[in-house]
Motif scaffolding. Structure first.
Motif, PDB file in Angstrom:
ATOM      1  N   LEU A  59       0.841  -1.205   0.000  1.00 23.23           N
ATOM      2  CA  LEU A  59       0.000   0.000   0.000  1.00 23.23           C
ATOM      3  C   LEU A  59       0.874   1.253   0.000  1.00 23.23           C
ATOM      4  N   ALA A  60       1.970   1.243   0.753  1.00 18.87           N
ATOM      5  CA  ALA A  60       2.880   2.383   0.765  1.00 18.87           C
ATOM      6  C   ALA A  60       3.431   2.658  -0.633  1.00 18.87           C
ATOM      7  N   ARG A  61       3.713   1.597  -1.383  1.00 19.68           N
ATOM      8  CA  ARG A  61       4.229   1.759  -2.751  1.00 19.68           C
ATOM      9  C   ARG A  61       3.169   2.402  -3.641  1.00 19.68           C
ATOM     10  N   ARG A  62       1.910   1.984  -3.507  1.00 18.48           N
ATOM     11  CA  ARG A  62       0.848   2.539  -4.341  1.00 18.48           C
ATOM     12  C   ARG A  62       0.565   4.007  -3.984  1.00 18.48           C
ATOM     13  N   ILE A  63       0.646   4.314  -2.691  1.00 21.29           N
ATOM     14  CA  ILE A  63       0.451   5.717  -2.280  1.00 21.29           C
ATOM     15  C   ILE A  63       1.581   6.578  -2.836  1.00 21.29           C
ATOM     16  N   ALA A  64       2.817   6.089  -2.730  1.00 20.05           N
ATOM     17  CA  ALA A  64       3.973   6.839  -3.226  1.00 20.05           C
ATOM     18  C   ALA A  64       3.871   7.062  -4.736  1.00 20.05           C
ATOM     19  N   ASP A  65       3.441   6.056  -5.471  1.00 16.65           N
ATOM     20  CA  ASP A  65       3.308   6.191  -6.920  1.00 16.65           C
ATOM     21  C   ASP A  65       2.210   7.182  -7.291  1.00 16.65           C
ATOM     22  N   SER A  66       1.191   7.313  -6.415  1.00 12.85           N
ATOM     23  CA  SER A  66       0.050   8.169  -6.738  1.00 12.85           C
ATOM     24  C   SER A  66       0.276   9.630  -6.359  1.00 12.85           C
ATOM     25  N   ILE A  67       0.732   9.882  -5.117  1.00  9.45           N
ATOM     26  CA  ILE A  67       0.832  11.279  -4.665  1.00  9.45           C
ATOM     27  C   ILE A  67       2.234  11.668  -4.230  1.00  9.45           C
ATOM     28  N   GLY A  68       3.211  10.763  -4.390  1.00  8.90           N
ATOM     29  CA  GLY A  68       4.582  11.116  -4.055  1.00  8.90           C
ATOM     30  C   GLY A  68       4.991  10.671  -2.670  1.00  8.90           C
ATOM     31  N   GLY A  69       6.223  11.022  -2.308  1.00 10.23           N
ATOM     32  CA  GLY A  69       6.795  10.522  -1.063  1.00 10.23           C
ATOM     33  C   GLY A  69       7.353   9.133  -1.307  1.00 10.23           C
ATOM     34  N   SER A  70       8.264   8.719  -0.472  1.00  7.28           N
ATOM     35  CA  SER A  70       8.869   7.400  -0.644  1.00  7.28           C
ATOM     36  C   SER A  70       8.087   6.336   0.111  1.00  7.28           C
ATOM     37  N   VAL A  71       8.345   5.088  -0.262  1.00  4.96           N
ATOM     38  CA  VAL A  71       7.752   3.973   0.469  1.00  4.96           C
ATOM     39  C   VAL A  71       8.158   4.040   1.936  1.00  4.96           C
ATOM     40  N   GLU A  72       9.433   4.359   2.159  1.00  4.22           N
ATOM     41  CA  GLU A  72       9.943   4.428   3.530  1.00  4.22           C
ATOM     42  C   GLU A  72       9.238   5.520   4.330  1.00  4.22           C
ATOM     43  N   PHE A  73       8.948   6.664   3.657  1.00  4.80           N
ATOM     44  CA  PHE A  73       8.266   7.760   4.355  1.00  4.80           C
ATOM     45  C   PHE A  73       6.900   7.318   4.857  1.00  4.80           C
TER      46      PHE A  73
END
Length: 365
Positions: A59-73
């Motif tokens: 889910l973190a990867r999909r959020i990062a791909d959509s609105i930015g920020g890193s997976v780690e963030f």
């Protein structure tokens, strides 16, 4: 994150959803479009925004791909929220404890701030977090058999604190192995202690005599919100324990509480915790409580004197019979009142001995 060299530990919890909402507003994206972009049904998106939905790596990867920020963030943001949420929960839990009285009684130090209050309460209960407390003392209280005439007076956390302190003090006592038969035979002999007026004299004798047959007895002042007169439980297998609060500060209640809890140890389930507020005006319907009442009465008042419980004695007769049977006049008065033979008026109540708490020491009033 640190502030002036100190770890930043907020007293609130902000879910990652708040950051997501800010980004969506800045970019003019609707929740529906965002949910479609990350492949999340709307009900789960609501959970994500409110903090109910944990952020996995995927889910973190999909959020990062959509609105930015890193997976780690996003993983770190969610992890910080969970930590903060646990801290807020711990703060709420610690604030519900009677810490002012616990400190006044010397059970804990005086916390200087909310973080120290949490640490003090966790240390007092010897648990690492609130979840562990709920899985131990929370379970004990859920399973405890309460005899409380007015449930509105019962503060569960204050009662838990009293039980914990009694348990800790009982564990420190040196006791012989538990001998049920020896304890049963000892109880009639303990009637003699009811005639000793000063708790500073009879409490040490009571504790020592019971320890000799394997029963740990603790007399401990209770904080406000704990209505218990006494408790009977096993703090360890084959290690029975009685705690007394001297709640009503009179000899009749104190001694009936002791013999009542002793009866629980002799008659009832060793895995149960009996927490009793022994109010003379209370009508007992529970079978176990009635059995404990009956045995306590038979232990306190010898058979040849029990016929008086059906009569209407005078104070002079009470004094005489108490002396002959080896119990205090106050104890006999309490039993007569409990049986309905005499009233709760000052003529008879004056025969009772009164106590007072001086700090954590029970003394003659």
């Amino acid at each position: 994150m640190t502030v002036e060299g100190q770890e930043f530990a907020p007293r609130w919890a902000s879910p990652p959803g708040e950051t997501i909402q800010d980004v969506l507003e800045q970019r003019g994206l609707s929740q529906v479009a965002f949910a479609k972009a990350i492949g999340l049904p709307l009900p789960r998106l609501t959970g994500l925004l409110s903090g109910g939905e944990m952020i996995s790596i995927d889910l973190a990867r999909r959020i990062a791909d959509s609105i930015g920020g890193s997976v780690e963030f996003w993983l770190a943001r969610d992890g910080q929220y969970r930590d903060d949420l646990a801290r807020v929960d711990a703060d709420r839990w610690a604030r519900s404890m009677p810490t002012a009285q616990m400190a006044a009684f010397g059970w804990i130090g005086s916390p200087v701030d909310w973080k120290e209050r949490i640490a003090s309460c966790l240390g007092f209960f010897d648990v690492s977090n609130v979840s562990e407390w709920r899985n131990t003392y929370g379970v004990i209280l859920e399973r405890a058999k309460f005899r409380v005439s007015d449930r509105g007076r019962l503060d569960v956390n204050a009662t838990a604190a009293w039980l914990r302190k009694a348990e800790a003090d009982a564990t420190q006592l040196s006791c012989a192995p538990w001998d049920r038969q020896a304890f049963r035979e000892l109880l009639p002999e303990l009637r003699r202690l009811t005639r000793v007026g000063d708790p500073r004299r009879f409490v040490p004798s009571l504790v020592a005599d019971c320890a000799a047959v394997g029963v740990a007895v603790v007399v401990l002042r209770a904080p406000s919100g704990c209505p218990a007169s006494g408790v009977a439980r096993y703090v360890q297998p084959a290690r029975p324990h009685i705690a007394l609060s001297a709640r009503y500060l009179s000899d009749d209640h104190f001694w009936f509480s002791f013999f009542h809890e002793a009866a629980h140890l002799l008659l009832h389930d060793a895995h149960s915790v009996y927490v009793d507020d022994l109010d003379w005006h209370d009508t007992v319907t529970n079978v176990e409580e009635r059995e404990a009442d009956d045995l306590a009465t038979s232990l306190l008042v010898p058979m040849h004197a029990r016929e008086l419980l059906q009569g209407r004695p005078t104070p002079t007769q009470i004094h005489k019979l108490a002396r002959e049977t080896g119990i205090s006049s106050g104890v006999l008065v309490g039993q007569l009142q409990h049986a309905g033979a005499i009233g709760f008026d000052s003529v008879f109540n004056r025969l009772k001995r009164r106590y007072r708490w001086v700090g954590t020491s029970l003394e003659k009033a």
